[in-house]
Design a protein around this motif. Structure first.
Motif, mmCIF file in Angstrom:
data_model
loop_
_atom_site.group_PDB
_atom_site.id
_atom_site.type_symbol
_atom_site.label_atom_id
_atom_site.label_comp_id
_atom_site.label_asym_id
_atom_site.label_seq_id
_atom_site.Cartn_x
_atom_site.Cartn_y
_atom_site.Cartn_z
ATOM 1 N N ASP A 205 16.329 0.219 48.584
ATOM 2 C CA ASP A 205 17.165 0.773 47.512
ATOM 3 C C ASP A 205 16.506 2.000 46.882
ATOM 4 N N ARG A 206 16.029 2.892 47.728
ATOM 5 C CA ARG A 206 15.306 4.071 47.240
ATOM 6 C C ARG A 206 16.020 5.375 47.570
ATOM 7 N N ILE A 207 17.320 5.308 47.852
ATOM 8 C CA ILE A 207 18.111 6.520 48.087
ATOM 9 C C ILE A 207 19.182 6.589 47.003
ATOM 10 N N PHE A 208 19.365 7.779 46.439
ATOM 11 C CA PHE A 208 20.237 7.947 45.284
ATOM 12 C C PHE A 208 21.348 8.952 45.592
ATOM 13 N N PHE A 209 22.458 8.800 44.871
ATOM 14 C CA PHE A 209 23.598 9.697 45.094
ATOM 15 C C PHE A 209 23.667 10.730 43.988
ATOM 16 N N ASN A 210 23.728 11.983 44.380
ATOM 17 C CA ASN A 210 23.890 13.090 43.457
ATOM 18 C C ASN A 210 25.379 13.399 43.350
ATOM 19 N N ALA A 211 26.004 12.925 42.264
ATOM 20 C CA ALA A 211 27.454 13.078 42.115
ATOM 21 C C ALA A 211 27.854 14.531 41.927
ATOM 22 N N GLU A 212 26.951 15.341 41.375
ATOM 23 C CA GLU A 212 27.280 16.750 41.151
ATOM 24 C C GLU A 212 27.375 17.503 42.473
ATOM 25 N N ARG A 213 26.435 17.210 43.367
ATOM 26 C CA ARG A 213 26.399 17.922 44.649
ATOM 27 C C ARG A 213 26.977 17.100 45.794
ATOM 28 N N LYS A 214 27.296 15.837 45.501
ATOM 29 C CA LYS A 214 27.867 14.928 46.491
ATOM 30 C C LYS A 214 26.972 14.798 47.726
ATOM 31 N N ILE A 215 25.700 14.562 47.444
ATOM 32 C CA ILE A 215 24.728 14.357 48.522
ATOM 33 C C ILE A 215 23.811 13.187 48.157
ATOM 34 N N ALA A 216 23.167 12.634 49.164
ATOM 35 C CA ALA A 216 22.158 11.595 48.954
ATOM 36 C C ALA A 216 20.789 12.272 48.817
ATOM 37 N N GLN A 217 19.925 11.668 47.979
ATOM 38 C CA GLN A 217 18.608 12.245 47.747
ATOM 39 C C GLN A 217 17.558 11.153 47.592
ATOM 40 N N LYS A 218 16.297 11.534 47.801
ATOM 41 C CA LYS A 218 15.201 10.578 47.678
ATOM 42 C C LYS A 218 13.869 11.321 47.679
ATOM 43 N N CYS A 219 12.789 10.558 47.559
ATOM 44 C CA CYS A 219 11.441 11.116 47.623
ATOM 45 C C CYS A 219 11.230 11.871 48.928
ATOM 46 N N THR A 220 10.639 13.046 48.813
ATOM 47 C CA THR A 220 10.308 13.853 49.993
ATOM 48 C C THR A 220 8.799 13.892 50.230
ATOM 49 N N MET A 221 8.041 13.129 49.460
ATOM 50 C CA MET A 221 6.582 13.182 49.464
ATOM 51 C C MET A 221 6.109 14.616 49.190
ATOM 52 N N CYS A 222 6.971 15.349 48.443
ATOM 53 C CA CYS A 222 6.686 16.758 48.101
ATOM 54 C C CYS A 222 6.325 17.560 49.343
ATOM 55 N N ALA A 223 7.137 17.407 50.380
ATOM 56 C CA ALA A 223 6.869 18.094 51.645
ATOM 57 C C ALA A 223 6.809 19.608 51.474
ATOM 58 N N HIS A 224 7.601 20.141 50.549
ATOM 59 C CA HIS A 224 7.587 21.600 50.331
ATOM 60 C C HIS A 224 6.236 22.067 49.805
ATOM 61 N N LEU A 225 5.592 21.232 48.996
ATOM 62 C CA LEU A 225 4.269 21.580 48.479
ATOM 63 C C LEU A 225 3.199 21.432 49.550
ATOM 64 N N LEU A 226 3.301 20.368 50.332
ATOM 65 C CA LEU A 226 2.340 20.179 51.424
ATOM 66 C C LEU A 226 2.426 21.330 52.426
ATOM 67 N N ASP A 227 3.655 21.771 52.694
ATOM 68 C CA ASP A 227 3.839 22.902 53.611
ATOM 69 C C ASP A 227 3.239 24.196 53.042
ATOM 70 N N ALA A 228 3.171 24.244 51.699
ATOM 71 C CA ALA A 228 2.618 25.439 51.048
ATOM 72 C C ALA A 228 1.109 25.345 50.850
ATOM 73 N N GLY A 229 0.511 24.255 51.348
ATOM 74 C CA GLY A 229 -0.935 24.144 51.279
ATOM 75 C C GLY A 229 -1.479 23.184 50.242
ATOM 76 N N TRP A 230 -0.597 22.513 49.490
ATOM 77 C CA TRP A 230 -1.075 21.532 48.518
ATOM 78 C C TRP A 230 -1.745 20.359 49.246
ATOM 79 N N GLU A 231 -2.728 19.753 48.588
ATOM 80 C CA GLU A 231 -3.454 18.650 49.206
ATOM 81 C C GLU A 231 -2.782 17.307 49.009
ATOM 82 N N MET A 232 -1.845 17.218 48.064
ATOM 83 C CA MET A 232 -1.220 15.928 47.773
ATOM 84 C C MET A 232 0.096 16.138 47.033
ATOM 85 N N PRO A 233 0.998 15.140 47.045
ATOM 86 C CA PRO A 233 2.240 15.223 46.279
ATOM 87 C C PRO A 233 1.967 15.220 44.774
#
Length: 274
Positions: free
Chosen positions: A111-139
């Motif tokens: 039960d860790r996926i949520f619905f964004n009613a404004e954008r009509k999409i499902a969302q959840k934790c990404t483990m801050c993948a965008h930050l890891l891709d940018a060189g961050w060491e952790m979420p």
């Protein structure tokens, strides 16, 4: 490959993890990793449960987020191929491809996926993948944790030889092979106080034996200076609890329901001379 290691015994319920997550994702658009989340979403949340009662009452705290499963049921359920698992093991819902069918939400056993009613999409934790891709060491959540309840570790290092406690995963029976790892998850316990029959004496040093009435699994402990005892069990179920100490009559309580933690309050033992 990196993953989050969670030690619930270190969780202070300081709220830093979810505040950091909200700060990172509530306004910012990190597409195609994640679109801005709505206020009613909690991608990481500390599940806090009050167990037992009285002097033996405890709060069990377990931080829970998307488990980034190797055998992710959400990926199989998505009709639009919007969910994928990256080479580093992180499971992503692509907000540019999601059509809001809700099938992934139904499929997620955590039960860790949520619905964004404004954008009509499902969302959840990404483990801050965008930050890891940018060189961050952790979420962000890991970086914000002040007591190492969350750490970011190499998956290859998660071995029995390297761990200070047995490695666990949430609900392994689901068969999803979660990537997020845990140590020292809360377990049911039986607790209470031992006293003489007139309650004038605290019974110290009594052996407390707890036996599962189906499997025979046995756990032991001893009462402390004030007669207090606390014995953890690994699996929920019905148990037989036996108290034994020289000078006192042996006492057994059957059918103790440890599907949840339980306080027996004051247990009286009769002296053998009585």
């Amino acid at each position: 490959m990196k993953t989050i290691l969670v030690d619930p015994s270190r969780c202070l319920q300081c709220s830093n993890c979810w505040v950091a997550c909200k700060d990172e994702h509530s306004v910012n658009d990190w597409s195609p990793i994640a679109a801005p989340a709505t206020d009613d979403q909690w991608w990481i949340q500390v599940d806090e449960t009050e167990v037992a009662s009285g002097a033996q009452m405890k709060l069990h705290r377990v931080p829970i987020m998307c488990q980034h499963c190797e055998n992710a049921s959400c990926i199989k359920a998505c009709p639009n191929n919007a969910i994928y698992r990256r080479d580093d093991g992180i499971v992503i819902i692509d907000p540019t491809k999601c059509k809001g069918s809700g099938k992934c939400m139904e499929a997620c056993p955590y039960d860790r996926i949520f619905f964004n009613a404004e954008r009509k999409i499902a969302q959840k934790c990404t483990m801050c993948a965008h930050l890891l891709d940018a060189g961050w060491e952790m979420p962000r959540c890991v970086r914000a944790c002040p007591n190492d309840a969350l750490t970011f570790v190499d998956s290859d290092e998660l071995t029995d030889e390297n761990m200070y406690a047995p490695l666990e995963h949430l609900h392994e029976e689901y068969g999803t092979k979660p990537q997020v790892a845990y140590v020292r998850l809360p377990v049911p316990f039986v607790a209470g106080e031992l006293a003489s029959s007139d309650e004038a004496v605290c019974v110290e040093g009594a052996q407390v034996t707890v036996v599962n009435q189906v499997t025979g699994a046995t756990y032991e402990g001893y009462s402390g200076t004030f007669g207090d005892f606390h014995v953890d069990v690994k699996k929920p179920g019905f148990y037989k609890v036996t108290f034994a100490k020289d000078g006192y009559k042996r006492k057994t309580i059957s059918d103790v329901d440890l599907r949840q933690s339980l306080s027996l309050d004051v247990v009286k033992l009769w002296q053998t001379t009585e």
